[in-house]
Design an enzyme around this catalytic site. Structure first.
Site, PDB file in Angstrom:
ATOM      1  CD  GLU A  48      -3.014  -0.566   2.406  1.00 55.66           C
ATOM      2  OE1 GLU A  48      -2.939   0.511   3.035  1.00 55.66           O
ATOM      3  OE2 GLU A  48      -3.754  -1.503   2.734  1.00 55.66           O
ATOM      4  CG  ASP A  59      -3.925   7.441   8.845  1.00 61.44           C
ATOM      5  OD1 ASP A  59      -3.740   6.217   8.960  1.00 61.44           O
ATOM      6  OD2 ASP A  59      -4.227   7.987   7.764  1.00 61.44           O
TER       7      ASP A  59
END
Ligand SMILES: Cc1ncc(COP(=O)(O)O)c(C=O)c1O
Lengths: 258, 384
Positions: A48, A59
């Site tokens: 990724e 995040d």
């Protein structure tokens, strides 16, 4: 629609193995591309590639910091994808970023730019199923596999619809929360993996809260494999370089293969 | 053109939606359902009305400002949201959401705050309902709004610093959303403006509709009709949405005053952040830009999606005002009417003052969204 990403993950599963997909922040440090190549050689099944966004709400502190550093160094979606285009990373890749990065470039142009750069898949964590129509139309057209997330909060009836629309793999969110390394694997990780596996034949990888080789092994008793983000990115932030990061990936690979 | 309900996908025209991480989708859908049911329930409305009346002090009056009117050459009326308990319009929304959260069985509230007014209001409701409360506030705002930080603590809330990015409202929203993702089952996210994912922009507007409904009736009594112009400051846009909703179906001109350094509508570039598709200050790659304003409550690079829609269809106008004009307006209202406005609310007056020629002879209703007590320290430093 099945592409290079799904094929690679299915191949790993069919050979009796578990899938390992590390997440690396694009544009972080001068050697991020070499690091991806080293990570591929160390046993990643796919990678990724994070394209930094200013406001990454899914995040935690590690990836936020990586984002900020990459942005300060001048990384842009175009500069990252330009470098990916010229490189042979060695395994299929999927871009992970937020919806506004893709929207701003234009859904079609973003999808075509990914395809042109040789990227197979794309994950946009703030574009859930209900909002995904415009993007997936563009992605399908360009042959980009859109990976959707399945979270522990989803009621049973929702999971088959997500799995149906997800390509490449189904990203099972391991816990209630944002990305980051935890001391223990959350109980929710195996539960969501099992619930998703129950409704799909597509590869099911657990990400978010999988930070150590032993946690990867534990959740892969149920899942087809793992996505490992913050632990890898932390090693990049610590200046691990291609060798240091590849070493960590090799540890995950060895544990999953044992 | 009235301000109607959004489509089933949470759209006002092209704008809005539910752009949240998958983990939060069920919570937003559940909230949508719960709000619809509660809003159709007479008992819920009666309970909210009782709280707004007996606890918050509604209805807030409309004050006709003779001195100011004389100075500006137009008749200025103020909708006095500054007189509400906790000092701003924010309490309307918070009482609604806290009551709804209780009805949904949630025991905790999390909120973001800029100026601290929404944080104080949320901490207040949490105290009243016996709920736990966490408020995220940018480090920069903690510094410039110290008084409100202390108030929140006094009310029993935990104030957590948002240290990322610009360390202002935008970052406080990020942190509140990150917090919510982890505790979504027990906690209600008490969002402070008409932004975020569906149903927030709609629900928050409905909870503030009381401002517009009251003002409509009060103007009828005072003016025998509707004012020519209705003005409000716009950060995310909740006080503006509240007062506009009472006049959207009239031919009153609706004006939102944006800080020049945070003029999302002025730049009119659409984008996706914090759960909705709306106008957003951003660079060529879609990175969100940092707003800059003297007023912490308007220091936000986006705007609620319904305002983007009202701008796009031409029903409302959005005008940028500078910090210097705001400082002038802050003093003007204090001096002429004996009312010290919040710096946010002073943006609306700053526009009226600048547009006085266009407004000559007209009746102008300004939503005075809050009182200036919280800003006096900051203004002492600026004015010396
Ligand atoms: C007094 C006052 N007015 C206005 C605002 C801006 O919010 P909104 O645009 O949602 O009304 C704030 C926010 O803190 C405020 O405190």
């Amino acid at each position: 629609m099945s592409g290079a990403l799904e094929s690679a993950l299915r191949a790993r599963r069919e050979s009796g193995g578990k899938c390992l997909v590390p997440y690396l922040t694009g544009g972080l440090g001068d050697d991020w591309l070499e690091t991806m190549q080293a990570v591929a050689a160390a046993g990643a099944d796919a990678i990724e590639i994070g394209i930094p966004f200013s406001d990454p709400v899914m995040d935690g502190p590690t990836i936020q910091l990586a984002n900020d550093r990459a942005l300060e160094a001048g990384a842009s979606p175009q500069s990252i994808l330009d470098r990916v285009r010229g490189a042979d990373i060695g395994v299929p890749t999927a871009v992970m970023t937020y919806g506004n990065i893709a929207y701003r470039m234009g859904w079609d142009r973003f999808a075509n730019t990914l395809a042109d750069a040789g990227v197979s898949g794309c994950i946009l964590p703030d574009i859930p199923l209900e909002e995904s129509g415009a993007w997936t139309a563009a992605a399908d057209q360009a042959g980009i596999e859109t990976v959707l997330l399945a979270a522990p909060t989803a009621p049973d009836e929702r999971l088959p619809r997500i799995c149906e629309r997800s390509h490449g793999f189904v990203y099972a969110v391991g816990l209630l929360g944002i990305t980051g390394v935890r001391a223990e694997l959350a109980d929710s990780a195996k539960v969501i993996a099992a619930r998703v596996k129950h409704v799909t034949d597509k590869p099911v990888l657990v990400g978010v809260g999988v930070g150590t080789p032993s946690q990867a092994v534990e959740v892969s008793e149920v899942a087809d494999g793992v996505v490992v983000g913050s632990a890898i990115v932390q090693r990049m932030l610590d200046g691990g370089g291609p060798e240091g990061v590849a070493e960590l990936v090799a540890e995950f690979r060895a544990a999953l293969d044992a | 053109m009235a301000m109607t309900d959004p489509s089933s996908s949470g759209r006002f025209g092209d704008f809005g939606g539910m752009f949240v991480p998958e983990t939060l989708v069920p919570a937003c859908q559940e909230l949508d359902k719960a709000f619809r049911e509660a809003w159709a329930d007479e008992a819920f409305r009666a309970e909210l009305h009782r709280l707004l009346t007996d606890y918050a002090g509604r209805p807030s009056p409309v004050t006709v400002c003779d001195n100011l009117s004389e100075e500006l050459g137009c008749q200025v009326l103020l909708k006095r949201e500054d007189l509400n308990h906790t000092g701003s319009h924010k309490i309307n929304n918070v009482l609604g959401q806290a009551l709804l959260a209780k009805r949904m069985g949630k025991t905790k509230l999390v909120a973001e705050t800029g100026a601290g007014q929404h944080g104080v209001a949320t901490a207040t409701a949490a105290a009243l309902f016996g709920m736990d409360c966490v408020v995220y506030m940018g480090t920069v705002d903690i510094e410039r709004q110290k008084l409100n930080v202390f108030r929140m603590k006094l009310l029993g809330a935990e104030v957590r610093a948002a240290e990322s990015g610009s360390q202002t409202l935008k970052d406080a929203v990020n942190e509140a959303m990150r917090h919510w993702v982890a505790v979504v089952e027990s906690t209600h996210y008490c969002l402070g403006s008409v932004m975020g994912p569906h149903p927030y922009p709609w629900m928050v507007r409905e909870f503030h509709r009381v401002i517009g409904d009251e003002a409509r009736a009060q103007c009828q009594a005072l003016l025998g009709g509707v004012p020519d112009v209705v003005v409000a400051c716009v950060g995310g846009g909740s006080n503006a949405a509240g007062i506009f909703s009472g006049f959207a179906d009239t031919d009153a001109l609706l004006v939102g005053a944006e800080p020049a350094g945070g003029a999302a509508v002025g730049r009119a570039v659409p984008g996706i952040v914090h759960g909705s598709f709306s106008y957003l200050m951003q660079d060529e790659w879609g990175q969100v830009l940092e707003a800059e304003s003297i007023s912490a409550g308007l220091d936000y690079p986006g705007i609620g999606p319904e305002h983007a829609h009202l701008a796009a269809i031409g029903r409302a106008r959005y005008e940028p005002v500078t910090d210097a004009e705001v400082i002038e307006a802050f003093q003007l209202l204090s001096r002429t009417e004996g009312i010290i406005p919040a710096l946010e609310s002073a943006h609306g007056l700053a526009w009226i003052s600048r547009a006085r020629e266009e407004l000559a002879g007209k009746t102008v209703l300004l939503n005075l969204s809050g009182r200036g007590d919280k800003d006096v320290g900051q203004m002492m430093d600026i004015l010396g």
